[in-house]
Motif scaffolding. Structure first.
Motif, PDB file in Angstrom:
ATOM      1  N   ALA A 152       0.876  -1.172   0.000  1.00 27.19           N
ATOM      2  CA  ALA A 152       0.000   0.000   0.000  1.00 27.19           C
ATOM      3  C   ALA A 152       0.913   1.223   0.000  1.00 27.19           C
ATOM      4  O   ALA A 152       1.784   1.349   0.862  1.00 27.19           O
ATOM      5  CB  ALA A 152      -0.906   0.012   1.220  1.00 27.19           C
ATOM      6  N   VAL A 153       0.733   2.097  -0.980  1.00 29.06           N
ATOM      7  CA  VAL A 153       1.566   3.286  -1.123  1.00 29.06           C
ATOM      8  C   VAL A 153       0.698   4.527  -0.972  1.00 29.06           C
ATOM      9  O   VAL A 153      -0.343   4.649  -1.621  1.00 29.06           O
ATOM     10  CB  VAL A 153       2.271   3.315  -2.494  1.00 29.06           C
ATOM     11  CG1 VAL A 153       3.152   4.559  -2.618  1.00 29.06           C
ATOM     12  CG2 VAL A 153       3.091   2.048  -2.703  1.00 29.06           C
ATOM     13  N   GLY A 154       1.145   5.433  -0.114  1.00 25.79           N
ATOM     14  CA  GLY A 154       0.470   6.717   0.045  1.00 25.79           C
ATOM     15  C   GLY A 154       1.477   7.847  -0.078  1.00 25.79           C
ATOM     16  O   GLY A 154       2.482   7.852   0.650  1.00 25.79           O
ATOM     17  N   VAL A 155       1.276   8.755  -1.018  1.00 29.95           N
ATOM     18  CA  VAL A 155       2.168   9.900  -1.197  1.00 29.95           C
ATOM     19  C   VAL A 155       1.316  11.140  -1.427  1.00 29.95           C
ATOM     20  O   VAL A 155       0.265  11.073  -2.059  1.00 29.95           O
ATOM     21  CB  VAL A 155       3.145   9.692  -2.377  1.00 29.95           C
ATOM     22  CG1 VAL A 155       4.222   8.695  -2.017  1.00 29.95           C
ATOM     23  CG2 VAL A 155       2.418   9.237  -3.640  1.00 29.95           C
ATOM     24  N   ALA A 168       5.163  17.699   2.138  1.00 30.87           N
ATOM     25  CA  ALA A 168       5.260  16.536   1.246  1.00 30.87           C
ATOM     26  C   ALA A 168       5.723  15.336   2.066  1.00 30.87           C
ATOM     27  O   ALA A 168       6.519  15.474   2.993  1.00 30.87           O
ATOM     28  CB  ALA A 168       6.237  16.795   0.101  1.00 30.87           C
ATOM     29  N   GLY A 169       5.216  14.188   1.711  1.00 33.29           N
ATOM     30  CA  GLY A 169       5.630  12.980   2.423  1.00 33.29           C
ATOM     31  C   GLY A 169       4.799  11.792   1.991  1.00 33.29           C
ATOM     32  O   GLY A 169       3.946  11.890   1.102  1.00 33.29           O
ATOM     33  N   GLY A 170       5.072  10.670   2.629  1.00 27.75           N
ATOM     34  CA  GLY A 170       4.310   9.482   2.282  1.00 27.75           C
ATOM     35  C   GLY A 170       4.828   8.239   2.966  1.00 27.75           C
ATOM     36  O   GLY A 170       5.694   8.300   3.845  1.00 27.75           O
ATOM     37  N   PHE A 171       4.293   7.104   2.555  1.00 30.16           N
ATOM     38  CA  PHE A 171       4.674   5.824   3.157  1.00 30.16           C
ATOM     39  C   PHE A 171       4.533   4.706   2.139  1.00 30.16           C
ATOM     40  O   PHE A 171       3.829   4.838   1.131  1.00 30.16           O
ATOM     41  CB  PHE A 171       3.810   5.521   4.389  1.00 30.16           C
ATOM     42  CG  PHE A 171       2.334   5.439   4.089  1.00 30.16           C
ATOM     43  CD1 PHE A 171       1.779   4.303   3.504  1.00 30.16           C
ATOM     44  CD2 PHE A 171       1.491   6.493   4.387  1.00 30.16           C
ATOM     45  CE1 PHE A 171       0.419   4.222   3.226  1.00 30.16           C
ATOM     46  CE2 PHE A 171       0.131   6.431   4.114  1.00 30.16           C
ATOM     47  CZ  PHE A 171      -0.406   5.298   3.536  1.00 30.16           C
ATOM     48  N   ILE A 172       5.228   3.624   2.389  1.00 25.34           N
ATOM     49  CA  ILE A 172       5.014   2.359   1.700  1.00 25.34           C
ATOM     50  C   ILE A 172       4.920   1.284   2.770  1.00 25.34           C
ATOM     51  O   ILE A 172       5.787   1.180   3.635  1.00 25.34           O
ATOM     52  CB  ILE A 172       6.147   2.021   0.711  1.00 25.34           C
ATOM     53  CG1 ILE A 172       6.143   3.018  -0.458  1.00 25.34           C
ATOM     54  CG2 ILE A 172       5.987   0.587   0.191  1.00 25.34           C
ATOM     55  CD1 ILE A 172       7.220   2.743  -1.501  1.00 25.34           C
ATOM     56  N   ALA A 195      -6.756  11.476   7.650  1.00 26.80           N
ATOM     57  CA  ALA A 195      -6.638  12.778   6.992  1.00 26.80           C
ATOM     58  C   ALA A 195      -5.592  12.708   5.887  1.00 26.80           C
ATOM     59  O   ALA A 195      -4.740  11.812   5.888  1.00 26.80           O
ATOM     60  CB  ALA A 195      -6.240  13.836   8.022  1.00 26.80           C
ATOM     61  N   PRO A 196      -5.639  13.636   4.905  1.00 27.20           N
ATOM     62  CA  PRO A 196      -4.607  13.659   3.864  1.00 27.20           C
ATOM     63  C   PRO A 196      -3.217  13.739   4.477  1.00 27.20           C
ATOM     64  O   PRO A 196      -2.994  14.451   5.459  1.00 27.20           O
ATOM     65  CB  PRO A 196      -4.943  14.923   3.067  1.00 27.20           C
ATOM     66  CG  PRO A 196      -6.417  15.122   3.287  1.00 27.20           C
ATOM     67  CD  PRO A 196      -6.668  14.666   4.687  1.00 27.20           C
ATOM     68  N   LEU A 197      -2.285  13.006   3.893  1.00 22.38           N
ATOM     69  CA  LEU A 197      -0.929  12.961   4.440  1.00 22.38           C
ATOM     70  C   LEU A 197      -0.300  14.350   4.518  1.00 22.38           C
ATOM     71  O   LEU A 197       0.338  14.702   5.508  1.00 22.38           O
ATOM     72  CB  LEU A 197      -0.055  12.056   3.578  1.00 22.38           C
ATOM     73  CG  LEU A 197      -0.407  10.568   3.567  1.00 22.38           C
ATOM     74  CD1 LEU A 197       0.459   9.837   2.556  1.00 22.38           C
ATOM     75  CD2 LEU A 197      -0.228   9.969   4.951  1.00 22.38           C
ATOM     76  N   SER A 198      -0.467  15.141   3.462  1.00 21.86           N
ATOM     77  CA  SER A 198       0.150  16.466   3.455  1.00 21.86           C
ATOM     78  C   SER A 198      -0.410  17.349   4.554  1.00 21.86           C
ATOM     79  O   SER A 198       0.304  18.172   5.132  1.00 21.86           O
ATOM     80  CB  SER A 198      -0.027  17.127   2.087  1.00 21.86           C
ATOM     81  OG  SER A 198      -1.403  17.252   1.760  1.00 21.86           O
ATOM     82  N   SER A 199      -1.691  17.172   4.861  1.00 20.69           N
ATOM     83  CA  SER A 199      -2.298  17.950   5.952  1.00 20.69           C
ATOM     84  C   SER A 199      -1.681  17.561   7.288  1.00 20.69           C
ATOM     85  O   SER A 199      -1.345  18.420   8.107  1.00 20.69           O
ATOM     86  CB  SER A 199      -3.813  17.730   5.987  1.00 20.69           C
ATOM     87  OG  SER A 199      -4.425  18.215   4.812  1.00 20.69           O
ATOM     88  N   MET A 200      -1.508  16.250   7.500  1.00 16.00           N
ATOM     89  CA  MET A 200      -0.909  15.800   8.751  1.00 16.00           C
ATOM     90  C   MET A 200       0.526  16.297   8.882  1.00 16.00           C
ATOM     91  O   MET A 200       0.955  16.733   9.958  1.00 16.00           O
ATOM     92  CB  MET A 200      -0.958  14.265   8.827  1.00 16.00           C
ATOM     93  CG  MET A 200      -2.356  13.717   9.056  1.00 16.00           C
ATOM     94  SD  MET A 200      -2.360  11.950   9.490  1.00 16.00           S
ATOM     95  CE  MET A 200      -2.095  11.212   7.881  1.00 16.00           C
TER      96      MET A 200
END
Length: 287
Positions: A152-155, A168-172, A195-200
């Protein structure tokens, strides 16, 4: 906060996870390319996922990612390595959509190609058709299909009205061999409601906290962290050696035709100029 990446395990070692704050790194790419918000968003997502792929490697190993979906952005290129260094560019950084739709800007009529240099004679190359152009979904598809790793990828990238990068950021997140696939389904359900990653990130969440939001704080064990930064491999020495390798006749032709030589790095947009005197000196070395 300086950009950094964390590596972790979760759910009793059934999951391996990576998360990164790449705000300053993406901001440097935006500054160097004077990119508009849509282009910055697409490039930033690609670099964020790319730097995590690099962090999965070891030693001097490197990875390159090419995305071309036939959209107005053209090609997105990202290089990264096991040291947290990443660079990237997009063919048309001035591309901007009225509504910031990355998928339409990237396009879907094309491929995501990953090339890994792991020290063998030839690199490992994996390639898949793009499924959405939204970057995160396409990286998920690549890892699942080409590397056969349920992932699962979130960017995400948040761009200010003046085109600068706010966050900016994300996870795998990946399922380990022998793990219960239901665990990944639980995680995907959690991803739908966070919540959206960028917001966090813009509100101060660290990479560790990103993983806690996605996986549950009670499930995460952080193993290590590493700094992340924009880093290009181009240099005056590299360009100089490239000119010398052309040979004395080719250098003489440059002198007679233009009286100088110019080079521009696609990745960092650095400009190099060699005047006639410099070229004459390089010609002598090339003899």
């Amino acid at each position: 906060m300086n950009d950094y990446l964390v590596k972790a395990v979760a759910y009793q070692n059934q999951i391996r996870a990576y998360a990164v704050n790449s705000t300053a790194t993406v901001a440097e790419a935006q500054r160097r390319h004077a990119a508009k918000p849509t282009a910055t968003d697409a490039l930033g997502r690609s670099m964020t996922a790319g730097v995590i792929l690099g962090a999965m490697l070891k030693g001097e190993e490197k990875v390159s990612v090419k995305i071309n979906g036939g959209g107005p952005l053209g090609t997105i290129m990202v290089d990264s390595n096991a040291k947290g260094e990443v660079r990237g560019y997009v063919s048309h950084p001035q591309t901007e959509m009225e509504i910031n739709e990355v998928g339409k800007a990237v396009g879907m009529n094309g491929l995501l190609t990953v090339s890994k240099d792991v020290g063998l004679m030839h690199p490992f190359v994996g390639q898949i058709p793009l499924i959405s152009g939204e970057i995160g979904e396409d990286y998920t598809s690549y890892l699942s299909k080409s590397e056969q790793t349920a992932s699962a990828v979130g960017v995400d990238v948040l761009v200010n009205s003046d085109s600068t990068v706010k966050a900016a950021g994300g996870f795998i997140i990946q399922l380990m061999p022998g793990a219960d696939e239901e665990v990944l389904n639980i995680i995907k359900d959690r991803m739908k409601v966070i919540a959206p990653l960028s917001s966090m990130i813009s509100e101060g969440s660290t990479p560790e906290q990103l993983l806690e939001h996605v996986l549950g704080s009670e499930n995460v064990t952080v193993l290590e962290s590493m700094p992340v930064r924009f880093q290009c491999q181009c240099s005056v020495d590299r360009i100089t050696n490239a000119i010398i390798s052309l040979g004395s006749e080719e250098i003489q032709d440059m002198i007679e035709t233009d009286g100088h030589a110019e080079a521009n790095c696609h990745f960092c947009n650095e400009f190099y100029y060699f005047d006639t005197e410099h070229l004459q000196a390089l010609k002598e070395v090339a003899l």
